[in-house]
Design a protein around this motif. Structure first.
Motif, PDB file in Angstrom:
ATOM      1  N   LEU A  21      -7.406   1.490   5.712  1.00 50.90           N
ATOM      2  CA  LEU A  21      -6.188   0.652   5.990  1.00 50.90           C
ATOM      3  C   LEU A  21      -6.132   0.280   7.257  1.00 50.90           C
ATOM      4  N   ARG A  22      -6.498   1.242   8.234  1.00 44.80           N
ATOM      5  CA  ARG A  22      -6.480   0.749   9.835  1.00 44.80           C
ATOM      6  C   ARG A  22      -7.246  -0.457  10.089  1.00 44.80           C
ATOM      7  N   HIS A  44       0.488   7.784   2.856  1.00 41.73           N
ATOM      8  CA  HIS A  44       0.287   6.477   3.402  1.00 41.73           C
ATOM      9  C   HIS A  44       1.241   5.580   3.604  1.00 41.73           C
ATOM     10  N   GLN A  46       3.669   4.173   1.679  1.00 42.50           N
ATOM     11  CA  GLN A  46       3.748   2.903   0.692  1.00 42.50           C
ATOM     12  C   GLN A  46       3.156   1.828   1.382  1.00 42.50           C
ATOM     13  N   HIS A  47       1.911   1.885   1.979  1.00 43.39           N
ATOM     14  CA  HIS A  47       1.085   0.803   2.693  1.00 43.39           C
ATOM     15  C   HIS A  47       0.898  -0.530   1.452  1.00 43.39           C
ATOM     16  N   ARG A  49      -1.342  -2.323   1.521  1.00 46.80           N
ATOM     17  CA  ARG A  49      -2.604  -2.797   0.807  1.00 46.80           C
ATOM     18  C   ARG A  49      -3.231  -1.816   0.004  1.00 46.80           C
TER      19      ARG A  49
END
Ligand code: NDP
Length: 349
Positions: A21-22, A44, A46-47, A49
């Motif tokens: 994700l980063r 995470h 609720q990221h 992506r």
């Protein structure tokens, strides 16, 4: 790019998801239940992506196909596999999920045309020959293979041997699949040593009983029986490892395996180096000296400075440094975060 991470709630997989994700990837995590899916999304934040799918049975090609084919992923990190010694039915609990889990995933991937690369999380267990004993002077590399077979796993004398056989047989099954089926993707094999490191915030287990197998080795040292406020006098348990790597480096190696074209078809040993439990005690006492002087008193003293590396084999992980560009974090960096977190988990018990 969309990357699938199997077993996304696991200790290592959580770090892989965060690192993906980063770096801007879209991520789909597979987990065994809706409750675990919810927990992963929470870890995470609720990221946007990150999504999850439930694959209850990791040995089912059709379950993977049904969930993943509609998403057209470009790559898969396959981490879902049992790493537990708490079983007496080795075939049911270790061999089948590990071996059949790997082939089911690869069979499904071969029917999803968008998949270009699969990274299989294997282990130093696939490299190490336990029957050869401590072997001082020997240096293991990614060219070495454990001789353990599927049958050795089923009839193993103890759970660690069965686990090592499950990892070896799963890697061999994947190699056989690649040779006989020639799918459209290539395969990268990562073979981490014992993986130590802190859990992501919110991802730590609620009790020491459910601590993952590798971090439990560190906990056994820093909470040696007879410890508590008088930890200094407690005996240091014998080293079980004795090679290790930081979980953040393992996640990094997974990402580099995706973005390094020449990694395709290769096998990499991931190891920062050898260690012993006396070193874990020494380094933990040092890194906690300033940050948490009270916690430090729990860690046994043993014989500071005594090392065991001359008593057993070594490891050479240069291929991962040269091809993937890996650099390894040190034990102090790792334990400074992990040890206070382990004591925090104890409070939940
Ligand atoms: P964890 O136990 O934290 O995670 C294991 C993951 O696999 C979880 O998502 C778990 O799901 C899933 N899983 C386990 N058993 C089954 C099963 N029978 N059916 C379906 N899913 C299952 O382990 P790690 O993060 O430490 O390990 C991840 C991978 O890395 C494994 O393949 C392991 O062999 C490998 N590895 C680990 C090392 C280490 O030192 N930690 C060293 C070298 C390799 P659930 O939570 O639902 O059980």
């Amino acid at each position: 790019d969309l990357v699938v991470v199997t077993g996304a709630n696991g200790f290592i997989a959580q770090h892989c998801v965060a690192a993906l994700l980063r770096q801007g990837y879209r991520v789909v995590g597979t987990v065994r239940s809706q409750a675990k899916a919810t927990a992963v999304l929470e870890v995470h934040g609720q990221h946007p992506r990150l999504t999850t799918v439930v694959v209850q049975d990791i040995t089912s090609r059709d379950a993977y196909l049904a969930q993943l084919a509609p998403l057209s992923p470009s790559a898969i990190l396959h981490l879902a596999a049992p790493f537990t010694y708490a079983t007496t039915d080795y075939e049911r609990d270790l061999m089948i999920p590990s071996v059949r889990g790997a082939t089911a995933l690869l069979e499904a991937a071969s029917q999803i045309r968008s998949v270009r690369r699969v990274v299989q999380t294997n282990s130093f267990a696939c490299i190490y020959d336990a029957d050869a004993g401590p072997s001082p002077g020997k240096t293991y590399t990614a060219r070495d293979w454990s001789p353990l077979t599927y049958e050795d796993g089923v009839r193993a004398p103890n759970p660690p041997t069965a686990y090592r056989a499950s990892k070896t047989a799963a890697e061999r099954a994947a190699c056989d699949f690649m040779r006989s089926c020639r799918p459209q993707f290539d395969l990268v094999s990562l073979c981490p040593a014992m993986v130590f490191g802190a859990f992501l915030p919110g991802a730590a287990p609620r009790s020491i009983k459910s601590l993952n197998t590798s971090n439990a080795l560190v906990h056994a040292v820093v909470s040696a029986p007879g410890g508590g406020s008088n930890g200094g006098d407690a005996p240091i348990p014998p080293t079980k490892g004795p090679v290790w790597v930081d979980v953040r480096d393992v996640a990094d190696a997974h990402l580099r395996s995706l973005s390094t074209p020449e990694a395709g078809g290769e096998r990499f040993l991931l190891a920062a180096g050898v260690y012993c439990n006396q070193e874990i005690a020494d380094v933990s006492r040092r890194v906690l000296a300033e940050a948490s002087p009270k916690l430090r008193t729990r860690i046994p003293v043993g014989e500071p400075g005594r090392r065991e590396s001359h008593l057993h084999f070594g490891v050479d992980a240069r291929a991962a440094e040269e091809v993937l560009g890996m650099r390894w974090r040190g034990l102090g960096d790792c334990l400074a975060e992990l040890v206070p977190q382990l004591y925090g988990i104890e409070h939940g018990d």
